[in-house]
Write a protein that holds these residues in place. Structure first.
Motif, PDB file in Angstrom:
ATOM      1  N   GLU A  51       0.840  -1.204   0.000  1.00 53.25           N
ATOM      2  CA  GLU A  51       0.000   0.000   0.000  1.00 53.25           C
ATOM      3  C   GLU A  51       0.872   1.249   0.000  1.00 53.25           C
ATOM      4  O   GLU A  51       0.549   2.245  -0.645  1.00 53.25           O
ATOM      5  N   ILE A 107       2.120   1.837  -3.500  1.00 52.66           N
ATOM      6  CA  ILE A 107       1.063   2.431  -4.321  1.00 52.66           C
ATOM      7  C   ILE A 107       0.931   3.917  -4.007  1.00 52.66           C
ATOM      8  O   ILE A 107       0.811   4.746  -4.912  1.00 52.66           O
ATOM      9  N   HIS A 138       3.486   6.186  -5.798  1.00 50.03           N
ATOM     10  CA  HIS A 138       3.305   6.383  -7.231  1.00 50.03           C
ATOM     11  C   HIS A 138       1.959   6.977  -7.618  1.00 50.03           C
ATOM     12  O   HIS A 138       1.862   7.756  -8.554  1.00 50.03           O
ATOM     13  N   GLN A 139       0.915   6.562  -6.925  1.00 46.02           N
ATOM     14  CA  GLN A 139      -0.438   6.920  -7.336  1.00 46.02           C
ATOM     15  C   GLN A 139      -1.307   7.128  -6.107  1.00 46.02           C
ATOM     16  O   GLN A 139      -2.093   6.263  -5.740  1.00 46.02           O
ATOM     17  N   THR A 190      -5.042   5.961  -5.790  1.00 44.11           N
ATOM     18  CA  THR A 190      -5.464   4.565  -5.754  1.00 44.11           C
ATOM     19  C   THR A 190      -5.143   3.883  -4.432  1.00 44.11           C
ATOM     20  O   THR A 190      -5.546   2.753  -4.218  1.00 44.11           O
ATOM     21  N   ALA A 191      -4.418   4.546  -3.554  1.00 44.93           N
ATOM     22  CA  ALA A 191      -4.104   3.962  -2.250  1.00 44.93           C
ATOM     23  C   ALA A 191      -5.336   4.041  -1.347  1.00 44.93           C
ATOM     24  O   ALA A 191      -6.218   4.865  -1.541  1.00 44.93           O
ATOM     25  N   GLU A 200       1.897  -2.712 -11.991  1.00 43.16           N
ATOM     26  CA  GLU A 200       2.105  -1.336 -12.446  1.00 43.16           C
ATOM     27  C   GLU A 200       0.889  -0.837 -13.225  1.00 43.16           C
ATOM     28  O   GLU A 200       0.415   0.277 -12.999  1.00 43.16           O
ATOM     29  N   TYR A 254      -2.268  -0.633 -10.615  1.00 40.20           N
ATOM     30  CA  TYR A 254      -2.236   0.265  -9.462  1.00 40.20           C
ATOM     31  C   TYR A 254      -1.445   1.546  -9.668  1.00 40.20           C
ATOM     32  O   TYR A 254      -1.694   2.528  -8.979  1.00 40.20           O
ATOM     33  N   LEU A 255      -0.474   1.550 -10.568  1.00 41.43           N
ATOM     34  CA  LEU A 255       0.420   2.698 -10.678  1.00 41.43           C
ATOM     35  C   LEU A 255       0.179   3.537 -11.921  1.00 41.43           C
ATOM     36  O   LEU A 255       0.933   4.448 -12.204  1.00 41.43           O
ATOM     37  N   GLU A 292       3.338  -9.687  -5.697  1.00 44.88           N
ATOM     38  CA  GLU A 292       2.934  -9.105  -4.412  1.00 44.88           C
ATOM     39  C   GLU A 292       3.444  -9.932  -3.241  1.00 44.88           C
ATOM     40  O   GLU A 292       3.890  -9.377  -2.230  1.00 44.88           O
TER      41      GLU A 292
END
Length: 112
Positions: A6, A9, A12-13, A16-17, A54, A57-58, A97
């Motif tokens: 988490e 994530i 990067h983004q 979306t976390a 990627e 999630y990214l 993961e």
């Protein structure tokens, strides 16, 4: 503390976390540099899993997209069904993961 995946994530983004992760700071031993380094190690073990991660999630990248499309194209040429390809990509994501989490655990134990 949120899971290392988490936190990765969030780096990067942030959109979306999870909400819980967004309200917490990165803490030792998981600095931004550590998390990116662990992701690169896990990517070497599971490049397709990382590409799926990627993309999902990214926000994806051109190289990650091309890697996924090459894999999917190759699987189609082998006669695999869409269902089998989807399952293979989900498994690759799970393996990435799992290894990322194992590397993060190993890193946190080493730094205690």
């Amino acid at each position: 503390m949120p899971e290392p995946i988490e936190q990765l994530i969030l780096i990067h983004q942030p959109r979306t976390a999870s909400i819980e992760t967004c309200h917490q700071r990165l803490s030792e031993p998981f600095t931004q540099e550590h998390l990116i380094g662990l992701a690169l190690q896990a990517e070497k073990l599971h490049p397709i899993g990382y590409a799926v991660f990627e993309w999902q999630y990214l926000g994806g990248s051109k190289t990650g997209y091309q890697r996924l499309m090459n894999v999917v194209h190759h699987m189609f040429q082998q006669g695999r069904s869409l269902c089998e390809i989807t399952q293979s990509l989900e498994l690759a994501l799970h393996q990435f993961e799992t290894d990322f989490s194992a590397l993060a655990l190993k890193h946190s134990i080493k730094n205690q």
